[in-house]
Design an enzyme around this catalytic site. Structure first.
Site, PDB file in Angstrom:
ATOM      1  N   GLU A 103       0.849  -1.186   0.000  1.00  0.00           N
ATOM      2  CA  GLU A 103       0.000   0.000   0.000  1.00  0.00           C
ATOM      3  C   GLU A 103       0.886   1.238   0.000  1.00  0.00           C
ATOM      4  OE1 GLU A 103      -2.989   0.493   3.091  1.00  0.00           O
ATOM      5  OE2 GLU A 103      -3.465   2.494   2.350  1.00  0.00           O
ATOM      6  N   ASP A 306       1.399 -14.561  12.916  1.00  0.00           N
ATOM      7  CA  ASP A 306       0.279 -15.164  12.204  1.00  0.00           C
ATOM      8  C   ASP A 306      -0.645 -14.018  11.759  1.00  0.00           C
ATOM      9  OD1 ASP A 306      -2.066 -16.381  11.372  1.00  0.00           O
ATOM     10  OD2 ASP A 306      -1.902 -18.011  12.810  1.00  0.00           O
ATOM     11  N   HIS A 396      -2.190   9.666  -1.214  1.00  0.00           N
ATOM     12  CA  HIS A 396      -2.321   8.372  -1.900  1.00  0.00           C
ATOM     13  C   HIS A 396      -2.143   8.543  -3.408  1.00  0.00           C
ATOM     14  CE1 HIS A 396      -3.476   5.220   1.036  1.00  0.00           C
ATOM     15  NE2 HIS A 396      -3.634   6.293   1.789  1.00  0.00           N
TER      16      HIS A 396
HETATM   17  P1  NAP Z   1       4.792 -23.352  18.022  1.00  0.00           P
HETATM   18  O1  NAP Z   1       5.807 -23.036  16.998  1.00  0.00           O
HETATM   19  O2  NAP Z   1       3.805 -24.400  17.712  1.00  0.00           O
HETATM   20  O3  NAP Z   1       5.466 -23.761  19.409  1.00  0.00           O
HETATM   21  C1  NAP Z   1       6.367 -22.938  20.034  1.00  0.00           C
HETATM   22  C2  NAP Z   1       7.024 -23.713  21.141  1.00  0.00           C
HETATM   23  O4  NAP Z   1       8.230 -23.056  21.501  1.00  0.00           O
HETATM   24  C3  NAP Z   1       6.256 -23.746  22.427  1.00  0.00           C
HETATM   25  O5  NAP Z   1       5.270 -24.741  22.451  1.00  0.00           O
HETATM   26  C4  NAP Z   1       7.322 -23.952  23.481  1.00  0.00           C
HETATM   27  O6  NAP Z   1       7.499 -25.305  23.817  1.00  0.00           O
HETATM   28  C5  NAP Z   1       8.613 -23.529  22.772  1.00  0.00           C
HETATM   29  N1  NAP Z   1       9.313 -22.443  23.472  1.00  0.00           N
HETATM   30  C6  NAP Z   1      10.657 -22.339  23.602  1.00  0.00           C
HETATM   31  N2  NAP Z   1      10.991 -21.229  24.256  1.00  0.00           N
HETATM   32  C7  NAP Z   1       9.841 -20.603  24.588  1.00  0.00           C
HETATM   33  C8  NAP Z   1       9.542 -19.388  25.274  1.00  0.00           C
HETATM   34  N3  NAP Z   1      10.492 -18.601  25.761  1.00  0.00           N
HETATM   35  N4  NAP Z   1       8.246 -19.047  25.409  1.00  0.00           N
HETATM   36  C9  NAP Z   1       7.258 -19.810  24.929  1.00  0.00           C
HETATM   37  N5  NAP Z   1       7.490 -20.974  24.266  1.00  0.00           N
HETATM   38  C10 NAP Z   1       8.768 -21.372  24.088  1.00  0.00           C
HETATM   39  O7  NAP Z   1       4.113 -21.943  18.363  1.00  0.00           O
HETATM   40  P2  NAP Z   1       2.770 -21.563  19.121  1.00  0.00           P
HETATM   41  O8  NAP Z   1       2.984 -20.145  19.528  1.00  0.00           O
HETATM   42  O9  NAP Z   1       2.342 -22.550  20.136  1.00  0.00           O
HETATM   43  O10 NAP Z   1       1.686 -21.596  18.015  1.00  0.00           O
HETATM   44  C11 NAP Z   1       1.713 -20.613  17.004  1.00  0.00           C
HETATM   45  C12 NAP Z   1       1.396 -21.286  15.721  1.00  0.00           C
HETATM   46  O11 NAP Z   1       0.086 -21.851  15.838  1.00  0.00           O
HETATM   47  C13 NAP Z   1       1.368 -20.329  14.579  1.00  0.00           C
HETATM   48  O12 NAP Z   1       2.144 -20.872  13.527  1.00  0.00           O
HETATM   49  C14 NAP Z   1      -0.090 -20.302  14.193  1.00  0.00           C
HETATM   50  O13 NAP Z   1      -0.266 -20.071  12.846  1.00  0.00           O
HETATM   51  C15 NAP Z   1      -0.556 -21.668  14.604  1.00  0.00           C
HETATM   52  N6  NAP Z   1      -1.997 -21.830  14.840  1.00  0.00           N
HETATM   53  C16 NAP Z   1      -2.394 -23.030  15.318  1.00  0.00           C
HETATM   54  C17 NAP Z   1      -3.734 -23.254  15.557  1.00  0.00           C
HETATM   55  C18 NAP Z   1      -4.180 -24.565  16.098  1.00  0.00           C
HETATM   56  O14 NAP Z   1      -5.366 -24.833  16.053  1.00  0.00           O
HETATM   57  N7  NAP Z   1      -3.276 -25.378  16.638  1.00  0.00           N
HETATM   58  C19 NAP Z   1      -4.669 -22.249  15.325  1.00  0.00           C
HETATM   59  C20 NAP Z   1      -4.222 -21.023  14.880  1.00  0.00           C
HETATM   60  C21 NAP Z   1      -2.879 -20.828  14.640  1.00  0.00           C
HETATM   61  P3  NAP Z   1       6.793 -25.880  25.124  1.00  0.00           P
HETATM   62  O15 NAP Z   1       5.324 -25.895  24.820  1.00  0.00           O
HETATM   63  O16 NAP Z   1       7.354 -27.223  25.329  1.00  0.00           O
HETATM   64  O17 NAP Z   1       7.099 -24.944  26.261  1.00  0.00           O
END
Ligand code: NAP
Length: 410
Positions: A103, A306, A396
């Site tokens: 944009e 996301d 714009h």
């Molecule tokens: P993730 O990439 O799935 O997991 C990140 C992992 O990093 C955490 O589970 C954690 O492991 C670890 N970690 C290491 N250091 C950390 C710290 N300092 N703080 C927090 N975690 C740390 O990411 P997510 O944030 O859980 O999920 C985001 C993703 O979910 C995005 O890609 C999004 O698009 C997607 N998403 C999923 C759904 C669904 O239905 N599942 C829905 C919408 C979006 P531990 O858990 O062992 O601590």
């Protein structure tokens, strides 16, 4: 290469035309050659040339867990806006903010607001809540059984939390809130998710706890999402927080800057904001704000967030309050979903942009949230000023047009 797809039923109930499936490479990690071969497959079938799509510099191995059936990358240009002085509790100092957008005029608009806020002494930012939630529905035969379950949940919080937290090192179940709905109970599982935005983390944890709850309390089953969690949905419920960080950013802008840099005044902007609030009430918008989605989209794309969470993160309130000839500007973002670990934050352009903000990795999510909030405030001030002075269409027209039938100036 595989030509089967687990979505296909083994034998269709009636004769259906065969379909050609996107190639998959089953049982091993994708390689650069796999990506190129899938891209050639699409080119051959569509006649499109995917030269730019194919010019991806991030190694595909770094994107494991981020994309299926990859053929390359979308390239969105990144502009840099700043300086932006942030006076937060986690972000302090001057920042230059990467904004990914097509944009025209957007980067300039944010930059103008940042300049004014920085000259005014900077943006004060505070986070007062940092939670995220998943809200499954539990199913029962009748209202009485549902009500009994709600009491059982309250009495068994410690055990439920232990089941949920056994799946994660960083996630903590803060509380559970039950909402009986007829023969169903909608249950808010509210977590602290550390530096991750946390959806995958929370869904895993909630599923583990919910399975135990069904087995222990005699529920008939559960749906992992009820839709009430506010994930990627605009809803008044978001104003209580619980879908990320709740942030307030504010600054006092002196009259000389309003006049000199924005060609407007405190009283003009205050009157404008009252008119806009009436417009938003007429439309029934969730919150009242100018262009939060613009800054959110540009920062989220640059920083590997996301992007669909913009729908909940853009529920906010922008306020312009005159204090004599000066103006107090503020933005409230009740559900700012950001992370600096996990999701798309760990590689490629996203990692580089987080790095340039000093926000890559563990311990940085609150800092990122504060910078996002200050950036959004800059956009609100700049856009409102451009509207009251009548400069927005011209800006714009000068910076943001790409008529396909008009050659670009050289
Ligand atoms: P993730 O990439 O799935 O997991 C990140 C992992 O990093 C955490 O589970 C954690 O492991 C670890 N970690 C290491 N250091 C950390 C710290 N300092 N703080 C927090 N975690 C740390 O990411 P997510 O944030 O859980 O999920 C985001 C993703 O979910 C995005 O890609 C999004 O698009 C997607 N998403 C999923 C759904 C669904 O239905 N599942 C829905 C919408 C979006 P531990 O858990 O062992 O601590």
């Amino acid at each position: 290469m595989s030509s089967t797809n687990e979505d296909d039923p083994p034998s269709p109930p009636t004769a259906v035309a065969p379909v050609e499936l996107v190639p998959r490479f089953v049982g091993r990690a994708e390689t650069e050659d796999d990506v190129a071969s899938r891209r050639r497959w699409v080119e051959a079938r569509t006649g499109a040339r995917l030269t730019h799509v194919g010019a991806m510099s991030t190694p595909i191995a770094d994107l494991s867990g981020n994309i299926e059936n990859p053929i390359g990358a979308a390239q969105v240009p990144i502009g840099i806006a700043g300086p932006l002085r942030v006076e937060g509790e986690h972000a302090r100092g001057i920042f230059y903010v990467p904004l990914a957008t097509t944009e025209g005029a957007l980067v300039r608009s944010y930059e103008r607001g940042m300049y004014v806020l920085t000259r005014a002494g900077g943006v004060t930012v505070r986070l007062d809540r940092d939670q995220n939630r998943v809200s499954p529905t539990f199913l029962f035969a009748d209202v009485a059984a549902a009500a009994e379950f709600a009491s059982w949940v309250e009495a068994n919080f410690t055990e439920i939390a232990a089941r949920a937290e056994a799946t994660t090192r960083h996630g903590r179940l803060l509380r559970i809130e039950c909402h009986p709905l007829g023969a169903h109970v909608l249950v808010d599982f509210v977590y602290s998710t550390g530096d991750a935005s946390g959806m995958n983390m929370m869904v895993n944890a909630t599923e583990a706890a919910a399975k135990w709850m069904v087995a222990s309390a005699g529920a008939l089953g559960f749906d992992i999402f009820s839709g009430a969690e506010g994930e990627k949905r605009a809803a008044p419920r978001l104003f209580a927080g619980g879908k990320g960080k709740r942030a307030n950013a504010g600054a006092l802008v002196p009259a000389w800057l309003l006049r000199g840099a924005l060609r407007t005044s405190a009283s003009e902007l205050e009157r404008f904001s009252a008119r806009v609030a009436a417009g938003h009430a007429t439309a029934g918008t969730v919150g009242t704000q100018g262009q939060l989605a613009n800054g959110l989209a540009a920062m989220f794309i640059a920083c590997g967030q996301d992007v669909a969470n913009i729908v909940n993160a853009a529920a906010g309130i922008t306020r312009f309050v005159a204090r004599g000839d000066d103006l107090y500007v503020s933005v409230t973002l009740p559900s700012l979903t950001v992370g600096t670990v996990g999701g798309g934050t760990g590689s490629g352009t996203a990692r580089e942009c987080l790095d340039l903000l000093g926000c890559a990795g563990a311990g940085k999510a609150k800092k990122l949230a504060e910078i996002v909030a200050a950036t959004l405030l800059a956009g609100e001030l700049s856009m409102a000023s451009a509207i009251v002075t009548g400069e927005l269409p011209a800006a714009h027209e000068a910076l943001g047009r790409n008529r396909p039938d008009t050659p670009a100036p050289r």
